[in-house]
Design a protein around this motif. Structure first.
Motif, short mmCIF file in Angstrom:
data_model
loop_
_atom_site.label_atom_id
_atom_site.label_comp_id
_atom_site.label_asym_id
_atom_site.label_seq_id
_atom_site.Cartn_x
_atom_site.Cartn_y
_atom_site.Cartn_z
N SER A 109 -48.09 -16.85 -10.92
CA SER A 109 -46.84 -16.75 -10.39
C SER A 109 -46.41 -18.18 -9.73
O SER A 109 -45.46 -18.67 -9.92
N ARG A 163 -31.81 -6.95 -19.57
CA ARG A 163 -33.13 -6.92 -19.42
C ARG A 163 -33.80 -6.30 -20.63
O ARG A 163 -33.49 -5.13 -21.18
N PRO A 164 -34.67 -6.95 -21.51
CA PRO A 164 -35.48 -6.23 -22.60
C PRO A 164 -36.34 -5.01 -22.24
O PRO A 164 -36.76 -5.10 -21.02
N ALA A 165 -36.35 -4.25 -23.24
CA ALA A 165 -36.97 -2.89 -22.65
C ALA A 165 -38.42 -3.29 -22.58
O ALA A 165 -39.01 -3.74 -23.23
N SER A 166 -38.76 -2.70 -21.30
CA SER A 166 -40.53 -2.86 -21.08
C SER A 166 -41.38 -1.75 -21.44
O SER A 166 -41.13 -0.56 -21.41
#
Ligand SMILES: NC(=O)C1=CN([C@@H]2O[C@H](COP(=O)(O)OP(=O)(O)OC[C@H]3O[C@@H](n4cnc5c(N)ncnc54)[C@H](OP(=O)(O)O)[C@@H]3O)[C@@H](O)[C@H]2O)C=CC1
Ligand SMILES: CC(C)(CO)C(=O)C(=O)O
Length: 309
Positions: A278, A306-309
């Motif tokens: 990070s 936010r894309p589905a995780s």
């Protein structure tokens, strides 16, 4: 001084130009020494050589091996004294294990300016054949080191020596890198010491399961003593502070790969790898957008769910 023909290869043109013009100036605890050595940025201009000493960053070992192929003479071998696990393996894959000599060094050095190196700690270097056998070629390199006044030991367990330094680097370096503390400060700061000991204990379980014979009767105590007594800036701390890529993949990243193969969980090492990666990503992100504009970035973020995780 040792009487060998040496050619330095580095891809940094400024460094090579300075060495070619004025020699390599090395400052060590005993003073300054200027050596006039051949240096080049063009690996094709070298060779054939009898020995290639590979000391690139461990992230670049495979690339360096590819470039070296054309340079090695028929009986030539490569010597690595890099930190971490995976360098010997990468070179053995490229050239065959019989053309690789392993090693490890406790010398510390850093480039101060083009053509100028600070050799801050004169430490011991150990080299040896991977299979532990005695050989003329290792004896000859050891002799060269001694004639150049560098302390060196020939070991019949060089892989154990490499792993011992790996354990030390993997336990101490990332704790210093994430906290900014020096090893001696880590050893005297309870939460940091707890992190260091937790990493170390996981690492030693993997090393034992892997069947590696470390050259120490009590590696845990030896590494904790090392941390207690040292106030240097470990390389990973230097890399993080300079915004450079670290050697985490050859240290705790390599440990996780070994642990995975053995089915051993290493949660502290997993967390430290994610943390260091990070920090590396932060460097790239800040380089891409040095002036972080909070409100416009948040507007863009809200517009792109936010894309589905
Ligand atoms: N410095 C020390 O005190 C010690 C270092 N070591 C080990 O020795 C190795 C080298 O350390 P150090 O010199 O400090 O590391 P540095 O990061 O200072 O230097 C690494 C060198 O590798 C070069 N390099 C990186 N990628 C490539 C590539 N693709 N082709 C050619 N050259 C490349 C870099 O070039 P560029 O600058 O252009 O990226 C740089 O000159 C590491 O494995 C380290 O852990 C071991 C003991 C002590
Ligand atoms: C100097 C030393 C031995 C430990 O701090 C090192 O290997 C490093 O900084 O990576």
């Amino acid at each position: 001084a040792a009487g060998a023909d040496v050619v330095l290869y580095d891809r940094d043109a400024e460094h090579v130009a300075a060495i070619s013009a004025d020699g390599l100036l090395v400052t060590d605890p005993e003073g300054e020494k200027r050596s006039h050595l051949a240096a080049t940025t063009s690996i094709d201009a070298i060779g054939p050589v009898d020995v290639a000493v590979v000391m690139v960053d461990s992230n670049a070992t495979r690339v360096a091996a590819g470039a070296l192929e054309a340079v090695l003479g028929p009986d030539a071998f490569v010597l690595t004294m890099q930190n971490g696990i995976g360098n010997v393996e990468a070179l053995a894959e490229a050239f065959g294990a019989d053309r690789v000599v392993g090693g490890s060094t406790y010398n510390s050095a850093a480039r101060q300016a083009p053509g100028r190196i600070l050799h801050s700690n004169i430490g011991e270097t150990t080299i040896g054949e991977l299979d532990g056998a005695a050989s003329d070629r290792v004896a000859a390199i050891a002799d060269l080191f001694r004639r150049a006044a560098l302390p060196i030991v020939v070991s019949d367990n060089v892989l154990g020596v490499i792993w011992m330094k790996f354990v030390l680097n993997a336990a101490i370096n990332p704790v210093c890198a994430v906290t900014g503390l020096r090893p001696g400060e880590v050893a005297r700061t309870e939460p940091a010491r707890h992190l260091l000991e937790s990493l170390l204990d996981e690492i030693l379980v993997v090393v034992a399961a892997r069947g590696i014979a470390l050259p120490s009767v009590d590696p845990r105590a030896e590494i904790l003593d090392h941390a207690w007594e040292r106030y240097n800036r470990p390389s990973m701390l230097q890399h993080v502070e300079a915004g450079q890529r670290t050697e985490i993949d050859a240290l705790n990243g390599a440990l996780l790969r070994e642990a995975d193969a053995l089915g051993i969980a290493c949660p502290f090492n997993q967390a430290i790898v994610l943390t260091i990666k990070s920090l590396e990503a932060r460097t790239l992100a800040r380089a891409a957008s040095p002036d972080l504009d909070e409100s416009s970035l948040e507007a863009v973020a809200r517009a792109n769910p936010r894309p589905a995780s």
